[in-house]
Scaffold this motif. Sequence first.
Motif, PDB file in Angstrom:
ATOM      1  N   TYR A 115       0.812  -1.228   0.000  1.00 57.20           N
ATOM      2  CA  TYR A 115       0.000   0.000   0.000  1.00 57.20           C
ATOM      3  C   TYR A 115       0.844   1.276   0.000  1.00 57.20           C
ATOM      4  CZ  TYR A 115      -3.410  -3.537   1.100  1.00 57.20           C
ATOM      5  OH  TYR A 115      -4.178  -4.676   1.064  1.00 57.20           O
ATOM      6  N   GLY A 119       0.634   8.107  -5.456  1.00 57.16           N
ATOM      7  CA  GLY A 119      -0.810   8.229  -5.250  1.00 57.16           C
ATOM      8  C   GLY A 119      -1.332   7.562  -3.993  1.00 57.16           C
ATOM      9  N   MET A 120      -0.464   6.840  -3.271  1.00 55.63           N
ATOM     10  CA  MET A 120      -0.908   6.148  -2.060  1.00 55.63           C
ATOM     11  C   MET A 120      -0.525   6.975  -0.838  1.00 55.63           C
ATOM     12  SD  MET A 120      -2.648   3.587  -2.956  1.00 55.63           S
ATOM     13  CE  MET A 120      -2.777   2.574  -1.504  1.00 55.63           C
ATOM     14  N   ARG A 123      -6.015   9.093   3.198  1.00 59.64           N
ATOM     15  CA  ARG A 123      -7.192   8.228   3.241  1.00 59.64           C
ATOM     16  C   ARG A 123      -7.216   7.204   2.108  1.00 59.64           C
ATOM     17  NH1 ARG A 123     -12.594  11.117   5.139  1.00 59.64           N
ATOM     18  NH2 ARG A 123     -11.161  11.543   6.859  1.00 59.64           N
ATOM     19  N   ARG A 124      -6.503   7.492   1.028  1.00 69.90           N
ATOM     20  CA  ARG A 124      -6.440   6.527  -0.079  1.00 69.90           C
ATOM     21  C   ARG A 124      -5.849   5.205   0.393  1.00 69.90           C
ATOM     22  NH1 ARG A 124      -4.108   9.937  -5.238  1.00 69.90           N
ATOM     23  NH2 ARG A 124      -5.721  11.561  -5.268  1.00 69.90           N
ATOM     24  N   GLN A 127      -8.508   3.361   2.547  1.00 64.49           N
ATOM     25  CA  GLN A 127      -9.576   2.810   1.712  1.00 64.49           C
ATOM     26  C   GLN A 127      -9.100   1.546   1.003  1.00 64.49           C
ATOM     27  OE1 GLN A 127     -12.746   4.180   1.771  1.00 64.49           O
ATOM     28  NE2 GLN A 127     -13.216   2.202   0.829  1.00 64.49           N
ATOM     29  N   ALA A 128      -7.877   1.575   0.496  1.00 67.17           N
ATOM     30  CA  ALA A 128      -7.335   0.397  -0.194  1.00 67.17           C
ATOM     31  C   ALA A 128      -7.171  -0.783   0.766  1.00 67.17           C
ATOM     32  CB  ALA A 128      -5.992   0.744  -0.831  1.00 67.17           C
TER      33      ALA A 128
END
Length: 198
Positions: A115, A119-120, A123-124, A127-128
């Motif tokens: 993770y 882009g990680m 909150r992304r 969520q992932a």
Amino acid sequence: MLRIAALASNNGSSFRAIAAAIDEGRLDAAVVSLVVSNRSNASALDHARARGIATLHIPTKGVEDAADEMLRDALIAAGADLVILSGYLRKLGPKTLSAFQGRILNVHPGLLPGYGGPGMYGRRVHQAVLEAGEAVTGATIHLVDAEYDQGRIIAAEEVRIDPSDDAAALEQRVMQAECALFIQTVERIAAGALSLPL
């Protein structure tokens, strides 16, 4: 005295936690000497100014090379021993990375190497993790290099995921773990248990 410079794009939660630990005497062998943001309206800058900490806004969009040189020079001028990234959403340039090799730490809101990457963030990540059905997540402190979230892991802390968690609830619990882990890591560096460069 360990001189810390913090880079933040928004709130700078872990910088705030470290500054509070210094104020409370829990980190009495460290001082934050500079806070830098790529965004002029970052609340981390306001928080630093209110504490009497020097601040600097260095825009990066479209001027990455110049920004890299300005950041390196500002960190050197501030006498930074350690640079911490506290939600700094820009990749560091080669001049800064070279000048502070082994002395730049980031906190990631997940257990690397999973993770992470472009882009990680924020909150992304949560969520992932939830969408993948993980039972455990956490926070990771790692060295910063030229690639997102690829540097050597220095410390990690697990956070159990409750069945009722949504991304917002998980974010709050992981953020608490991030802040505590960053304080512990800085304490170890200030005490000489971890030697710079790492």
